[in-house]
Motif scaffolding. Structure first.
Motif, PDB file in Angstrom:
ATOM      1  N   PHE A  16     -52.137  17.751 -67.457  1.00  0.00           N
ATOM      2  CA  PHE A  16     -50.665  16.475 -67.262  1.00  0.00           C
ATOM      3  C   PHE A  16     -49.638  16.741 -67.820  1.00  0.00           C
ATOM      4  CE2 PHE A  16     -53.541  13.722 -64.627  1.00  0.00           C
ATOM      5  CZ  PHE A  16     -52.671  13.026 -63.829  1.00  0.00           C
ATOM      6  N   THR A  17     -49.792  17.801 -68.639  1.00  0.00           N
ATOM      7  CA  THR A  17     -48.229  18.151 -68.946  1.00  0.00           C
ATOM      8  C   THR A  17     -47.233  18.658 -68.162  1.00  0.00           C
ATOM      9  OG1 THR A  17     -49.239  20.265 -70.166  1.00  0.00           O
ATOM     10  CG2 THR A  17     -48.845  18.231 -71.328  1.00  0.00           C
ATOM     11  N   ALA A  47     -40.546   2.696 -70.159  1.00  0.00           N
ATOM     12  CA  ALA A  47     -41.907   2.902 -70.111  1.00  0.00           C
ATOM     13  C   ALA A  47     -42.613   0.856 -70.119  1.00  0.00           C
ATOM     14  CB  ALA A  47     -43.094   3.042 -71.193  1.00  0.00           C
ATOM     15  N   MET A  69     -43.743  21.441 -74.991  1.00  0.00           N
ATOM     16  CA  MET A  69     -43.043  20.197 -74.124  1.00  0.00           C
ATOM     17  C   MET A  69     -42.751  19.752 -75.018  1.00  0.00           C
ATOM     18  SD  MET A  69     -43.128  18.258 -70.847  1.00  0.00           S
ATOM     19  CE  MET A  69     -44.781  18.416 -71.302  1.00  0.00           C
ATOM     20  N   TYR A 125     -43.765   4.861 -45.313  1.00  0.00           N
ATOM     21  CA  TYR A 125     -43.465   5.787 -46.765  1.00  0.00           C
ATOM     22  C   TYR A 125     -44.700   5.808 -47.577  1.00  0.00           C
ATOM     23  CZ  TYR A 125     -43.208   1.690 -50.010  1.00  0.00           C
ATOM     24  OH  TYR A 125     -44.045   0.719 -51.103  1.00  0.00           O
ATOM     25  N   SER A 142     -41.927  22.871 -68.898  1.00  0.00           N
ATOM     26  CA  SER A 142     -41.539  21.668 -69.127  1.00  0.00           C
ATOM     27  C   SER A 142     -42.397  20.804 -67.889  1.00  0.00           C
ATOM     28  CB  SER A 142     -39.930  21.728 -68.733  1.00  0.00           C
ATOM     29  OG  SER A 142     -39.493  21.925 -68.298  1.00  0.00           O
ATOM     30  N   THR A 143     -41.638  19.346 -67.276  1.00  0.00           N
ATOM     31  CA  THR A 143     -42.689  18.499 -66.754  1.00  0.00           C
ATOM     32  C   THR A 143     -42.712  18.905 -65.623  1.00  0.00           C
ATOM     33  OG1 THR A 143     -42.422  16.536 -67.669  1.00  0.00           O
ATOM     34  CG2 THR A 143     -42.886  16.349 -65.600  1.00  0.00           C
ATOM     35  N   PHE A 144     -41.458  19.399 -64.890  1.00  0.00           N
ATOM     36  CA  PHE A 144     -40.966  19.755 -63.475  1.00  0.00           C
ATOM     37  C   PHE A 144     -40.876  21.458 -63.443  1.00  0.00           C
ATOM     38  CE2 PHE A 144     -40.503  15.365 -62.955  1.00  0.00           C
ATOM     39  CZ  PHE A 144     -41.623  15.232 -62.323  1.00  0.00           C
ATOM     40  N   ARG A 177     -49.586  12.329 -48.373  1.00  0.00           N
ATOM     41  CA  ARG A 177     -49.698  12.582 -47.499  1.00  0.00           C
ATOM     42  C   ARG A 177     -48.846  13.635 -47.358  1.00  0.00           C
ATOM     43  NH1 ARG A 177     -48.160   6.608 -45.158  1.00  0.00           N
ATOM     44  NH2 ARG A 177     -50.178   6.884 -44.801  1.00  0.00           N
ATOM     45  N   ILE A 229     -47.512   5.340 -54.033  1.00  0.00           N
ATOM     46  CA  ILE A 229     -47.596   4.170 -53.605  1.00  0.00           C
ATOM     47  C   ILE A 229     -47.987   3.943 -51.907  1.00  0.00           C
ATOM     48  CG2 ILE A 229     -45.331   4.008 -54.289  1.00  0.00           C
ATOM     49  CD1 ILE A 229     -45.532   1.246 -54.270  1.00  0.00           C
ATOM     50  N   SER A 249     -40.759  -0.711 -67.219  1.00  0.00           N
ATOM     51  CA  SER A 249     -42.250   0.512 -65.573  1.00  0.00           C
ATOM     52  C   SER A 249     -43.125  -0.879 -65.149  1.00  0.00           C
ATOM     53  CB  SER A 249     -42.539   1.303 -65.517  1.00  0.00           C
ATOM     54  OG  SER A 249     -40.951   2.684 -65.363  1.00  0.00           O
ATOM     55  N   LEU A 252     -44.515  -2.986 -62.022  1.00  0.00           N
ATOM     56  CA  LEU A 252     -45.248  -2.594 -61.207  1.00  0.00           C
ATOM     57  C   LEU A 252     -46.590  -3.627 -61.118  1.00  0.00           C
ATOM     58  CD1 LEU A 252     -46.514   1.288 -62.260  1.00  0.00           C
ATOM     59  CD2 LEU A 252     -45.846   0.463 -60.160  1.00  0.00           C
ATOM     60  N   PHE A 291     -41.087  14.355 -72.269  1.00  0.00           N
ATOM     61  CA  PHE A 291     -42.325  14.416 -70.731  1.00  0.00           C
ATOM     62  C   PHE A 291     -42.449  12.530 -70.762  1.00  0.00           C
ATOM     63  CE2 PHE A 291     -46.625  13.239 -70.634  1.00  0.00           C
ATOM     64  CZ  PHE A 291     -47.102  13.427 -69.380  1.00  0.00           C
ATOM     65  N   ILE A 302     -46.961  10.045 -57.570  1.00  0.00           N
ATOM     66  CA  ILE A 302     -47.083  10.880 -58.924  1.00  0.00           C
ATOM     67  C   ILE A 302     -48.501  11.696 -59.474  1.00  0.00           C
ATOM     68  CG2 ILE A 302     -46.515  11.335 -61.150  1.00  0.00           C
ATOM     69  CD1 ILE A 302     -44.599   8.827 -61.076  1.00  0.00           C
ATOM     70  N   LEU A 361     -45.856  17.740 -63.747  1.00  0.00           N
ATOM     71  CA  LEU A 361     -46.674  16.883 -63.264  1.00  0.00           C
ATOM     72  C   LEU A 361     -46.064  17.228 -61.620  1.00  0.00           C
ATOM     73  CD1 LEU A 361     -45.716  13.650 -65.184  1.00  0.00           C
ATOM     74  CD2 LEU A 361     -48.125  14.141 -64.489  1.00  0.00           C
ATOM     75  N   LYS A 373     -57.884   1.053 -55.279  1.00  0.00           N
ATOM     76  CA  LYS A 373     -56.513   0.546 -54.301  1.00  0.00           C
ATOM     77  C   LYS A 373     -55.862  -1.073 -54.655  1.00  0.00           C
ATOM     78  CE  LYS A 373     -55.347  -0.143 -49.425  1.00  0.00           C
ATOM     79  NZ  LYS A 373     -56.312   0.225 -48.056  1.00  0.00           N
ATOM     80  N   CYS A 396     -41.893   8.487 -67.006  1.00  0.00           N
ATOM     81  CA  CYS A 396     -41.465   6.986 -66.967  1.00  0.00           C
ATOM     82  C   CYS A 396     -40.111   6.847 -65.985  1.00  0.00           C
ATOM     83  CB  CYS A 396     -40.984   6.122 -67.950  1.00  0.00           C
ATOM     84  SG  CYS A 396     -42.302   5.907 -69.137  1.00  0.00           S
ATOM     85  N   PHE A 402     -44.499  15.405 -58.144  1.00  0.00           N
ATOM     86  CA  PHE A 402     -43.837  13.823 -57.437  1.00  0.00           C
ATOM     87  C   PHE A 402     -43.640  14.472 -55.595  1.00  0.00           C
ATOM     88  CE2 PHE A 402     -40.943  11.223 -54.842  1.00  0.00           C
ATOM     89  CZ  PHE A 402     -40.755  10.506 -54.964  1.00  0.00           C
TER      90      PHE A 402
END
Lengths: 141, 407
Positions: free
Chosen positions: B206-207, B6, A1, B175, B249-251, B126, B163, B9, B13, A6, B179, B209, B109, A11, B211
């Motif tokens: 962690f390559t 990045a 990948m 809600y 790929s990530t997903f 959840r 969150i 973000s 946060l 990534f 991730i 992920l 937390k 992000c 949601f």
């Protein structure tokens, strides 16, 4: 990948989560919340804030948890700390009572346990009324 | 561009955390009369044990199913640690034991304000009911609902960031979004869904992920929830992925899940219903790479009703005697990939009924009967025939008696 892909994907997800949180907090005022201060272990709530309401959340920077003020059928007020007696998580107001999302404990509006795993009631504070204020005595909770 | 995103973000946060965070001084805490000190440690726990009699094999087994020790520590009024160490099946390390020692949770937390908070570490998203609410005195029967073991692999904990908070527009609506690391499709086992593909915080890739998000709504005596999960399951190096012809790929090589549940909790009765659907669109590619007979889709659900008998005789009693019945239906090979093998034993029905007695809040004694029916096992999949392995019964019953505690 690809590294770039990534970073981009993760992000974007962070951005989305941050945006939701800020939107939810920043744009929508919480209803039924009154901010006050604690002096001499007492919290004073003006009766005008309680007028026409059967509940109010009293909030203070000095307290880690809100206080739930409820007016029952006999027009008597009770005040309970919104901290779950199971594992100290915050409880939330619902139309059916107070609920802890961490393990599903439920309490009635006066703090009594209606559903486990919580074993003991919420911390309850004595309240008194004068002509202008409802006074919550935090020392004797 | 990625760098900008990045940085923004992270800034958002942190800004959310510090703008609304409530930092108490020692003096404030003392004035409040509630918190003599900011730092505090909480110890609690739960556990359960049962004896089960198999009506077909006519054997009984006793097991200390689990004992969990919770340790929490509040560093200040905005930051706290939550940890749970779980010992399953009593013994670890002996050759004959099936014991397992694991961390069920370990997260920090961060309170953004009094309503919203962020969790970071190993936590339980959840999804379903049992994943968050699995203390033995909060569900009926000695066994957690089978749908929430096989279709929803509770307890499902992964590493990540989540969150949580209320949606202030609607009272009672909450809600959650998170991730987390993805699954490991190489470890999927036919008949247990994606359960064996959980990393559980141990050397997770962690390559890839995932949601996950949920909406939870409380109104009156009702509770409604919908939740979803979408994530990759092939966190491989490019060379491996190319070799196995999997999308890394990530997903990539995704697993998708949707679930909805509703619960009524009245003074005398409670009723619960849950439905779930899992999709693995690249099951063909996973089977080609790992030959583990991964299905393309799985379904499962249950309905449960319970009545608190003691309340009819004494409405104010703290003790309870609950009679309950639950019906579960699931198909762990709802859709089979072209290169998969159908196994009718993956079509399962459970009828569970029993009674539980709570002499005091936090202690429960349970007695129940589980009747399980399934389709025939595919003979092509039987690797160890009788007498090396026990015969497979499409109908089987289990009498269970057990106890649990939580404090």
């Amino acid at each position: 990948m690809e590294r770039r892909k990534f970073i981009k994907d993760t992000c974007q997800l962070c951005m989305a989560a941050s945006f939701i949180a800020i939107l939810n907090k920043g744009c929508i005022p919480a209803e039924g919340v009154f901010s006050s201060t604690v002096e001499n272990n007492k919290m004073m709530i003006p009766l005008t804030e309680l007028s026409g309401k059967n509940y109010l959340l009293a909030r203070s920077k000095q307290l880690a948890f809100d206080i739930f003020i409820h007016k029952n059928k006999n027009d008597n007020y009770t005040a309970v700390l919104m901290k779950c007696s199971h594992r100290d998580a915050p409880v939330h107001y619902t139309t059916g009572g107070l609920v802890c999302h961490e393990h599903g404990s439920r309490f009635d509006f006066e703090g009594a346990v209606t559903k486990e795993p919580a074993e003991t009631p919420l911390t309850k504070f004595p309240v008194t009324l004068n002509t202008t204020h409802l006074i919550i005595n935090l020392k004797n909770g | 561009m990625s760098r900008y995103i990045a940085v923004i973000s992270l800034f958002l946060l942190f800004q959310a955390s510090y703008t609304h965070g409530q930092i108490l001084t020692q003096e404030d805490s003392l004035n409040a009369g509630l918190m003599p000190k900011e730092r505090a440690t909480v110890i609690s726990g739960y556990g359960e044990a049962k004896i089960s009699y198999d009506t077909q094999l006519k054997t009984a087994t006793g097991n200390l199913t689990r004992a969990v020790l919770f340790v929490g520590h509040r560093f200040n009024n905005s930051i706290a640690l939550f940890s749970e160490i779980e010992l399953e099946n009593a013994v670890v390390g002996e050759e004959s034991s099936a014991g397992e020692l694991s961390l069920e949770q370990l997260f920090i937390k961060f309170n953004i304000n009094k309503d919203h908070y962020i969790t970071a570490g190993l936590f339980l998203p959840r999804i379903g009911i049992i994943n968050e609410n699995h203390l033995p005195n909060t569900y009926y029967g000695n066994d957690r609902p089978f749908t929430e073991q096989l279709v929803l692999p509770a307890t499902w904990r992964e590493l990540g960031v989540g969150i949580y908070g209320p949606i202030n527009l609607v009272t009672g609506l909450n809600y959650s979004a998170a991730i987390v690391n993805g699954l490991n499709s190489a470890a999927f086992v036919n008949g247990t869904g994606v359960r064996e593909g959980r990393y559980l915080g141990s050397n997770a890739s962690f390559t890839s992920l995932a949601f996950t998000g949920a909406l939870l709504y409380y109104t009156g005596d009702f509770r409604f929830q919908v939740s979803g999960y979408y994530g990759g399951s092939a966190g491989l190096a490019q060379r491996q992925a190319d070799s196995l012809q999997l999308d890394n790929s990530t997903f990539g090589t995704p697993v998708g899940l949707v679930e909805a549940n509703a619960k009524y909790s009245g003074k005398y009765f409670s009723v619960t219903a849950l439905a779930s659907y899992v999709t693995i669109p690249d099951a063909y590619e996973i089977n080609r790479a790992y030959a583990n007979n991964t299905p393309e889709a799985m379904t499962g659900g249950y309905v449960e009703a319970a009545v608190n008998v003691l309340k009819f005789f004494n409405a104010e009693t703290k003790r309870s005697v609950n009679y309950f019945a639950r019906y579960e239906i699931m198909n762990l090979n709802q859709i089979v990939a072209d290169n998969g093998i159908v196994n009718d034993a993956n079509e399962k029905n459970y009828f569970v009924t029993g009674i539980e007695y709570k002499p005091v809040s936090g202690v429960v004694i349970k007695c129940d009967y589980v009747f399980r029916t399934t389709g025939e096992q595919n003979p092509d999949l039987i690797i160890n025939p009788f007498p090396q392995a026990q015969p497979y019964y499409t109908d089987n019953g289990f009498f269970n008696i057990g106890l649990g505690y939580s404090f």
